[in-house]
Design a protein around this motif. Structure first.
Motif, mmCIF file in Angstrom:
data_model
loop_
_atom_site.group_PDB
_atom_site.id
_atom_site.type_symbol
_atom_site.label_atom_id
_atom_site.label_comp_id
_atom_site.label_asym_id
_atom_site.label_seq_id
_atom_site.Cartn_x
_atom_site.Cartn_y
_atom_site.Cartn_z
ATOM 1 N N MET A 1 0.838 -1.169 0.000
ATOM 2 C CA MET A 1 0.000 0.000 0.000
ATOM 3 C C MET A 1 0.888 1.239 0.000
ATOM 4 S SD MET A 1 -3.136 -0.455 -0.122
ATOM 5 C CE MET A 1 -4.090 -1.897 -0.342
ATOM 6 N N PRO A 2 0.512 2.313 -0.514
ATOM 7 C CA PRO A 2 -0.827 2.698 -0.938
ATOM 8 C C PRO A 2 -1.101 2.350 -2.405
ATOM 9 C CG PRO A 2 0.585 4.598 -1.041
ATOM 10 C CD PRO A 2 1.425 3.457 -0.517
ATOM 11 N N HIS A 3 -2.383 2.358 -2.715
ATOM 12 C CA HIS A 3 -2.817 2.227 -4.099
ATOM 13 C C HIS A 3 -3.477 3.552 -4.484
ATOM 14 C CE1 HIS A 3 -2.901 -2.375 -4.660
ATOM 15 N NE2 HIS A 3 -2.030 -2.052 -3.729
ATOM 16 N N PHE A 4 -3.110 4.051 -5.655
ATOM 17 C CA PHE A 4 -3.690 5.282 -6.185
ATOM 18 C C PHE A 4 -4.411 4.910 -7.469
ATOM 19 C CE2 PHE A 4 -3.737 9.088 -8.769
ATOM 20 C CZ PHE A 4 -4.216 10.027 -7.866
ATOM 21 N N ILE A 5 -5.692 5.220 -7.522
ATOM 22 C CA ILE A 5 -6.515 4.882 -8.679
ATOM 23 C C ILE A 5 -7.132 6.170 -9.208
ATOM 24 C CG2 ILE A 5 -8.497 3.532 -9.495
ATOM 25 C CD1 ILE A 5 -7.949 1.920 -6.733
ATOM 26 N N VAL A 6 -6.953 6.414 -10.492
ATOM 27 C CA VAL A 6 -7.558 7.594 -11.094
ATOM 28 C C VAL A 6 -8.493 7.147 -12.214
ATOM 29 C CG1 VAL A 6 -5.609 8.033 -12.665
ATOM 30 C CG2 VAL A 6 -7.153 9.896 -12.072
ATOM 31 N N GLU A 7 -9.727 7.604 -12.144
ATOM 32 C CA GLU A 7 -10.714 7.359 -13.187
ATOM 33 C C GLU A 7 -10.896 8.671 -13.946
ATOM 34 O OE1 GLU A 7 -14.117 4.678 -11.424
ATOM 35 O OE2 GLU A 7 -13.474 6.208 -9.971
ATOM 36 N N ALA A 65 -10.018 10.563 -8.259
ATOM 37 C CA ALA A 65 -8.911 9.762 -7.746
ATOM 38 C C ALA A 65 -9.269 9.194 -6.383
ATOM 39 C CB ALA A 65 -7.667 10.624 -7.644
ATOM 40 N N THR A 66 -8.741 8.025 -6.125
ATOM 41 C CA THR A 66 -8.900 7.379 -4.827
ATOM 42 C C THR A 66 -7.521 6.951 -4.346
ATOM 43 O OG1 THR A 66 -11.062 6.518 -5.501
ATOM 44 C CG2 THR A 66 -10.020 5.493 -3.585
ATOM 45 N N LEU A 67 -7.211 7.309 -3.121
ATOM 46 C CA LEU A 67 -5.996 6.828 -2.470
ATOM 47 C C LEU A 67 -6.437 5.811 -1.430
ATOM 48 C CD1 LEU A 67 -2.919 6.988 -2.016
ATOM 49 C CD2 LEU A 67 -3.403 8.736 -0.272
ATOM 50 N N LYS A 68 -5.993 4.569 -1.602
ATOM 51 C CA LYS A 68 -6.337 3.509 -0.659
ATOM 52 C C LYS A 68 -5.113 3.228 0.200
ATOM 53 C CE LYS A 68 -9.766 1.122 -3.445
ATOM 54 N NZ LYS A 68 -10.225 -0.200 -3.900
ATOM 55 N N ILE A 69 -5.308 3.291 1.516
ATOM 56 C CA ILE A 69 -4.215 3.022 2.447
ATOM 57 C C ILE A 69 -4.708 2.144 3.588
ATOM 58 C CG2 ILE A 69 -3.029 5.186 1.891
ATOM 59 C CD1 ILE A 69 -4.017 6.281 4.620
ATOM 60 N N GLY A 70 -3.779 1.434 4.198
ATOM 61 C CA GLY A 70 -4.090 0.693 5.401
ATOM 62 C C GLY A 70 -4.205 1.653 6.572
ATOM 63 N N LEU A 108 -9.899 9.684 0.109
ATOM 64 C CA LEU A 108 -9.016 8.786 0.842
ATOM 65 C C LEU A 108 -9.856 7.636 1.362
ATOM 66 C CD1 LEU A 108 -6.319 8.091 2.261
ATOM 67 C CD2 LEU A 108 -7.128 9.481 4.170
ATOM 68 N N HIS A 109 -9.414 6.445 1.076
ATOM 69 C CA HIS A 109 -10.104 5.257 1.578
ATOM 70 C C HIS A 109 -9.114 4.526 2.480
ATOM 71 C CE1 HIS A 109 -12.833 1.837 1.646
ATOM 72 N NE2 HIS A 109 -11.792 1.069 1.406
ATOM 73 N N GLU A 110 -9.425 4.475 3.753
ATOM 74 C CA GLU A 110 -8.571 3.821 4.732
ATOM 75 C C GLU A 110 -9.288 2.577 5.237
ATOM 76 O OE1 GLU A 110 -6.028 5.226 8.618
ATOM 77 O OE2 GLU A 110 -7.938 6.197 8.232
ATOM 78 N N PHE A 111 -8.592 1.467 5.262
ATOM 79 C CA PHE A 111 -9.232 0.230 5.671
ATOM 80 C C PHE A 111 -8.381 -0.496 6.699
ATOM 81 C CE2 PHE A 111 -6.775 -0.338 1.874
ATOM 82 C CZ PHE A 111 -5.962 -1.422 2.179
ATOM 83 N N SER A 112 -9.010 -1.372 7.443
ATOM 84 C CA SER A 112 -8.274 -2.145 8.435
ATOM 85 C C SER A 112 -7.514 -3.261 7.718
ATOM 86 C CB SER A 112 -9.225 -2.719 9.478
ATOM 87 O OG SER A 112 -9.826 -3.896 9.005
ATOM 88 N N GLU A 113 -6.503 -3.755 8.355
ATOM 89 C CA GLU A 113 -5.716 -4.845 7.764
ATOM 90 C C GLU A 113 -6.482 -6.171 7.798
ATOM 91 O OE1 GLU A 113 -2.727 -4.565 6.135
ATOM 92 O OE2 GLU A 113 -3.074 -2.416 6.372
ATOM 93 N N THR A 116 -7.632 -8.201 4.477
ATOM 94 C CA THR A 116 -6.799 -7.940 3.299
ATOM 95 C C THR A 116 -5.711 -9.002 3.234
ATOM 96 O OG1 THR A 116 -5.245 -6.474 4.434
ATOM 97 C CG2 THR A 116 -7.183 -5.457 3.443
ATOM 98 N N TYR A 117 -5.343 -9.373 2.041
ATOM 99 C CA TYR A 117 -4.342 -10.410 1.825
ATOM 100 C C TYR A 117 -3.288 -9.855 0.888
ATOM 101 C CZ TYR A 117 -8.110 -13.136 3.750
ATOM 102 O OH TYR A 117 -9.106 -13.603 4.568
ATOM 103 N N LYS A 118 -2.013 -10.024 1.265
ATOM 104 C CA LYS A 118 -0.938 -9.454 0.463
ATOM 105 C C LYS A 118 0.263 -10.387 0.471
ATOM 106 C CE LYS A 118 -1.910 -5.482 2.872
ATOM 107 N NZ LYS A 118 -1.496 -4.464 3.749
ATOM 108 N N LYS A 119 0.949 -10.440 -0.631
ATOM 109 C CA LYS A 119 2.234 -11.115 -0.741
ATOM 110 C C LYS A 119 3.047 -10.300 -1.733
ATOM 111 C CE LYS A 119 4.359 -15.564 -1.238
ATOM 112 N NZ LYS A 119 4.119 -17.010 -1.320
ATOM 113 N N ASN A 120 4.240 -9.884 -1.344
ATOM 114 C CA ASN A 120 4.981 -8.929 -2.162
ATOM 115 C C ASN A 120 6.473 -9.126 -1.910
ATOM 116 O OD1 ASN A 120 6.293 -6.636 -3.143
ATOM 117 N ND2 ASN A 120 4.759 -5.206 -2.402
#
Length: 129
Positions: A1-7, A65-70, A108-113, A116-120
Motif C-alpha cells: 500500500m498505498p494504491h492510487f486509482i484515477v478514473e 482519484a482514490t488513495l487507498k491506504i491501510g 481517501l479510503h482507509e481500511f483495516s488490515e 486484506t491479503y498481500k504477498k509482495n
C-alpha cells in the motif's frame, strides 16, 4: 500500500498525459517513504467510456482519484499527503480546466488490515538500501 486509482472520462484522453500524472503522484508518495513503503506503491488509471456528467447537455468531463491506504497513519500525515496529491492533480489539469468543463475530485479510503491479503517480494529490493 498505498494504491492510487484515477478514473477519467474518455473525452479528455487526448488532451492530457495520464502517465505523467501517475509519475508525479509517485513522486509525492515516494517522498513519504517512511510512511508508505515504496515497494507497496501501486497506481493505475481507468478510462471511462460510459458515464454521464451533470445534465448531459455539454461535453463535460471528470477525473476522480482514490488513495487507498491501510489504517494506522496519523490524521496530520494523511492531510499532508492528500493535500499534496490533490495539488498535483489540480496543477496537472489546470490548463485543461481553463478550456473546458471539468470536475476534479479525490477521496481517501482507509481500511483495516483485517480481511486484506498481500504477498509482495518487491519490498525486499528497497529494504536492502
Amino acid at each position: 500500500m498505498p494504491h492510487f486509482i484515477v478514473e477519467y472520462t474518455d473525452n479528455i484522453k487526448n488532451e492530457t498525459n495520464i502517465a505523467k500524472l501517475l509519475e508525479e503522484i509517485h513522486k509525492v508518495l515516494i517522498a513519504h517513504d517512511t510512511v508508505f513503503p515504496i515497494g507497496g506503491l501501486r497506481s493505475r488509471a481507468i478510462e471511462l467510456n460510459e458515464y454521464r456528467v451533470a445534465d448531459g447537455t455539454e461535453d463535460d468531463a471528470f477525473v476522480h482519484a482514490t488513495l487507498k491506504i491501510g489504517a494506522g497513519r496519523s490524521e496530520a500525515i494523511k492531510k499532508v499527503v492528500c493535500d499534496a496529491l490533490f495539488e498535483v492533480i489540480t496543477e496537472h489539469f489546470s490548463r485543461l480546466m481553463s478550456k473546458r468543463y471539468l470536475a476534479l475530485s479525490m477521496e481517501l479510503h482507509e481500511f483495516s488490515e483485517a480481511g486484506t491479503y498481500k504477498k509482495n517480494n518487491i519490498h525486499a529490493r528497497f529494504n536492502k538500501k
